[in-house]
Design a protein around this motif. Structure first.
Motif, mmCIF file in Angstrom:
data_model
loop_
_atom_site.group_PDB
_atom_site.id
_atom_site.type_symbol
_atom_site.label_atom_id
_atom_site.label_comp_id
_atom_site.label_asym_id
_atom_site.label_seq_id
_atom_site.Cartn_x
_atom_site.Cartn_y
_atom_site.Cartn_z
ATOM 1 N N LYS A 187 -12.283 -0.019 -8.895
ATOM 2 C CA LYS A 187 -11.666 -0.073 -10.233
ATOM 3 C C LYS A 187 -11.993 1.175 -11.044
ATOM 4 O O LYS A 187 -11.182 1.637 -11.832
ATOM 5 N N ARG A 188 -13.191 1.711 -10.850
ATOM 6 C CA ARG A 188 -13.628 2.890 -11.604
ATOM 7 C C ARG A 188 -13.157 4.212 -10.987
ATOM 8 O O ARG A 188 -13.470 5.280 -11.507
ATOM 9 N N GLY A 198 -8.221 -3.562 4.202
ATOM 10 C CA GLY A 198 -8.876 -4.748 4.736
ATOM 11 C C GLY A 198 -8.215 -5.257 5.993
ATOM 12 O O GLY A 198 -7.134 -4.806 6.371
ATOM 13 N N PRO A 199 -8.847 -6.231 6.637
ATOM 14 C CA PRO A 199 -8.350 -6.705 7.924
ATOM 15 C C PRO A 199 -7.182 -7.686 7.835
ATOM 16 O O PRO A 199 -6.440 -7.841 8.803
ATOM 17 N N LEU A 200 -7.008 -8.339 6.691
ATOM 18 C CA LEU A 200 -6.002 -9.392 6.591
ATOM 19 C C LEU A 200 -5.034 -9.141 5.446
ATOM 20 O O LEU A 200 -5.406 -8.627 4.392
ATOM 21 N N ARG A 201 -3.793 -9.567 5.656
ATOM 22 C CA ARG A 201 -2.752 -9.436 4.644
ATOM 23 C C ARG A 201 -3.146 -10.182 3.373
ATOM 24 O O ARG A 201 -2.951 -9.688 2.258
ATOM 25 N N LEU A 202 -3.730 -11.359 3.525
ATOM 26 C CA LEU A 202 -4.099 -12.142 2.349
ATOM 27 C C LEU A 202 -5.217 -11.488 1.544
ATOM 28 O O LEU A 202 -5.235 -11.576 0.310
ATOM 29 N N LEU A 203 -6.141 -10.823 2.203
ATOM 30 C CA LEU A 203 -7.185 -10.086 1.472
ATOM 31 C C LEU A 203 -6.576 -8.931 0.695
ATOM 32 O O LEU A 203 -6.931 -8.678 -0.453
ATOM 33 N N ALA A 204 -5.661 -8.215 1.321
ATOM 34 C CA ALA A 204 -4.995 -7.104 0.633
ATOM 35 C C ALA A 204 -4.208 -7.612 -0.571
ATOM 36 O O ALA A 204 -4.230 -6.996 -1.641
ATOM 37 N N LEU A 205 -3.549 -8.754 -0.406
ATOM 38 C CA LEU A 205 -2.793 -9.349 -1.510
ATOM 39 C C LEU A 205 -3.730 -9.779 -2.640
ATOM 40 O O LEU A 205 -3.443 -9.559 -3.816
ATOM 41 N N GLU A 206 -4.852 -10.373 -2.290
ATOM 42 C CA GLU A 206 -5.828 -10.797 -3.301
ATOM 43 C C GLU A 206 -6.360 -9.605 -4.091
ATOM 44 O O GLU A 206 -6.463 -9.650 -5.324
ATOM 45 N N VAL A 207 -6.677 -8.506 -3.414
ATOM 46 C CA VAL A 207 -7.169 -7.305 -4.098
ATOM 47 C C VAL A 207 -6.066 -6.711 -4.967
ATOM 48 O O VAL A 207 -6.307 -6.308 -6.116
ATOM 49 N N TYR A 208 -4.845 -6.668 -4.455
ATOM 50 C CA TYR A 208 -3.690 -6.179 -5.224
ATOM 51 C C TYR A 208 -3.553 -6.958 -6.535
ATOM 52 O O TYR A 208 -3.423 -6.374 -7.617
ATOM 53 N N GLU A 209 -3.610 -8.284 -6.439
ATOM 54 C CA GLU A 209 -3.461 -9.118 -7.637
ATOM 55 C C GLU A 209 -4.644 -8.940 -8.590
ATOM 56 O O GLU A 209 -4.466 -8.857 -9.802
ATOM 57 N N ARG A 247 -4.365 -7.492 -12.405
ATOM 58 C CA ARG A 247 -4.839 -8.344 -13.512
ATOM 59 C C ARG A 247 -5.860 -7.614 -14.366
ATOM 60 O O ARG A 247 -5.933 -7.821 -15.575
ATOM 61 N N ALA A 248 -6.641 -6.733 -13.728
ATOM 62 C CA ALA A 248 -7.669 -5.975 -14.454
ATOM 63 C C ALA A 248 -7.087 -4.752 -15.157
ATOM 64 O O ALA A 248 -7.820 -3.990 -15.786
ATOM 65 N N GLY A 249 -5.783 -4.553 -15.047
ATOM 66 C CA GLY A 249 -5.143 -3.420 -15.712
ATOM 67 C C GLY A 249 -5.144 -2.134 -14.904
ATOM 68 O O GLY A 249 -4.850 -1.067 -15.433
ATOM 69 N N VAL A 250 -5.475 -2.233 -13.618
ATOM 70 C CA VAL A 250 -5.458 -1.067 -12.730
ATOM 71 C C VAL A 250 -4.160 -1.136 -11.926
ATOM 72 O O VAL A 250 -3.960 -2.068 -11.154
ATOM 73 N N TYR A 251 -3.269 -0.166 -12.137
ATOM 74 C CA TYR A 251 -1.985 -0.179 -11.431
ATOM 75 C C TYR A 251 -2.210 0.012 -9.934
ATOM 76 O O TYR A 251 -2.736 1.032 -9.502
ATOM 77 N N CYS A 252 -1.793 -0.984 -9.161
ATOM 78 C CA CYS A 252 -2.084 -0.997 -7.733
ATOM 79 C C CYS A 252 -0.850 -1.425 -6.956
ATOM 80 O O CYS A 252 -0.198 -2.415 -7.318
ATOM 81 N N SER A 253 -0.528 -0.708 -5.900
ATOM 82 C CA SER A 253 0.569 -1.069 -5.000
ATOM 83 C C SER A 253 0.012 -1.820 -3.799
ATOM 84 O O SER A 253 -1.193 -1.792 -3.540
ATOM 85 N N PHE A 305 3.943 4.179 -11.082
ATOM 86 C CA PHE A 305 2.783 4.908 -11.592
ATOM 87 C C PHE A 305 1.449 4.348 -11.095
ATOM 88 O O PHE A 305 0.429 4.499 -11.755
ATOM 89 N N ALA A 306 1.458 3.691 -9.943
ATOM 90 C CA ALA A 306 0.223 3.121 -9.392
ATOM 91 C C ALA A 306 -0.752 4.242 -9.026
ATOM 92 O O ALA A 306 -0.375 5.258 -8.445
ATOM 93 N N THR A 307 -2.004 4.026 -9.371
ATOM 94 C CA THR A 307 -3.061 4.983 -9.041
ATOM 95 C C THR A 307 -3.909 4.483 -7.875
ATOM 96 O O THR A 307 -4.727 5.228 -7.347
ATOM 97 N N HIS A 308 -3.716 3.217 -7.509
ATOM 98 C CA HIS A 308 -4.484 2.593 -6.441
ATOM 99 C C HIS A 308 -3.535 1.945 -5.435
ATOM 100 O O HIS A 308 -2.380 1.679 -5.747
#
Length: 150
Positions: free
Chosen positions: A62-63, A75-86, A90-96, A108-111
């Motif tokens: 995040k930092r 990560g190893p699993l699609r669901l883990l990647a989805l969880e991190v994406y969400e 939610r934390a205000g970090v633009y993530c694809s 404009f995703a930075t992550h």
């Protein structure tokens, strides 16, 4: 006629040798020579289950400084990647998100959050979290962790 055949066979052999050296997976220490020359800081978080390893890694993610390339979670699993994406969004970090089944591009995703096989190697990341690094030794998918680490 024999000389012509020999020239053609030699040319074919040279092409095969050239292409096989680019696909040679036996010597990972020779992969990505430019990346290996760059100065990187590698931090290994080891510990028992539920000890906060991924939590602390995601806090560092995040930092990550967008001016230095942002960050990536692999990560190893699609669901883990989805969880991190969400969680990041939610934390205000633009993530694809990029997995083998789905791609969500955030303007404009930075992550980026992805499965290990989908990690983008071209951008230079400020922080890269390679989750479940012990799978580096896996006979079937370990090459993906090696690729991400190198």
């Amino acid at each position: 006629m024999l000389a012509r055949y020999a020239r053609a066979a030699r040319a074919t052999l040279q092409r095969q040798l050239a292409s096989s050296s680019t696909a040679d997976m036996r010597r990972p220490e020779l992969w990505y020579p430019k990346a290996r020359l760059s100065r990187r800081k590698i931090v290994y978080h080891g510990g028992p289950t539920n000890s906060g390893k991924t939590y602390h890694a995601l806090e560092a993610l995040k930092r990550a400084d967008p001016a230095k390339g942002g960050g990536v979670y692999a990560g190893p699993l699609r669901l883990l990647a989805l969880e991190v994406y969400e969680r990041m969004n939610r934390a205000g970090v633009y993530c694809s998100l990029a997995t083998g089944q789905e791609r969500r591009d955030v303007p404009f995703a930075t992550h980026n959050s992805c499965t290990i096989e989908m990690v983008a190697l071209r951008p230079r990341w400020d922080v890269a979290v390679v989750d479940e690094i012990q799978l580096l030794g896996d006979a079937h998918r370990g090459h993906s962790w090696t690729r991400a680490l190198l």
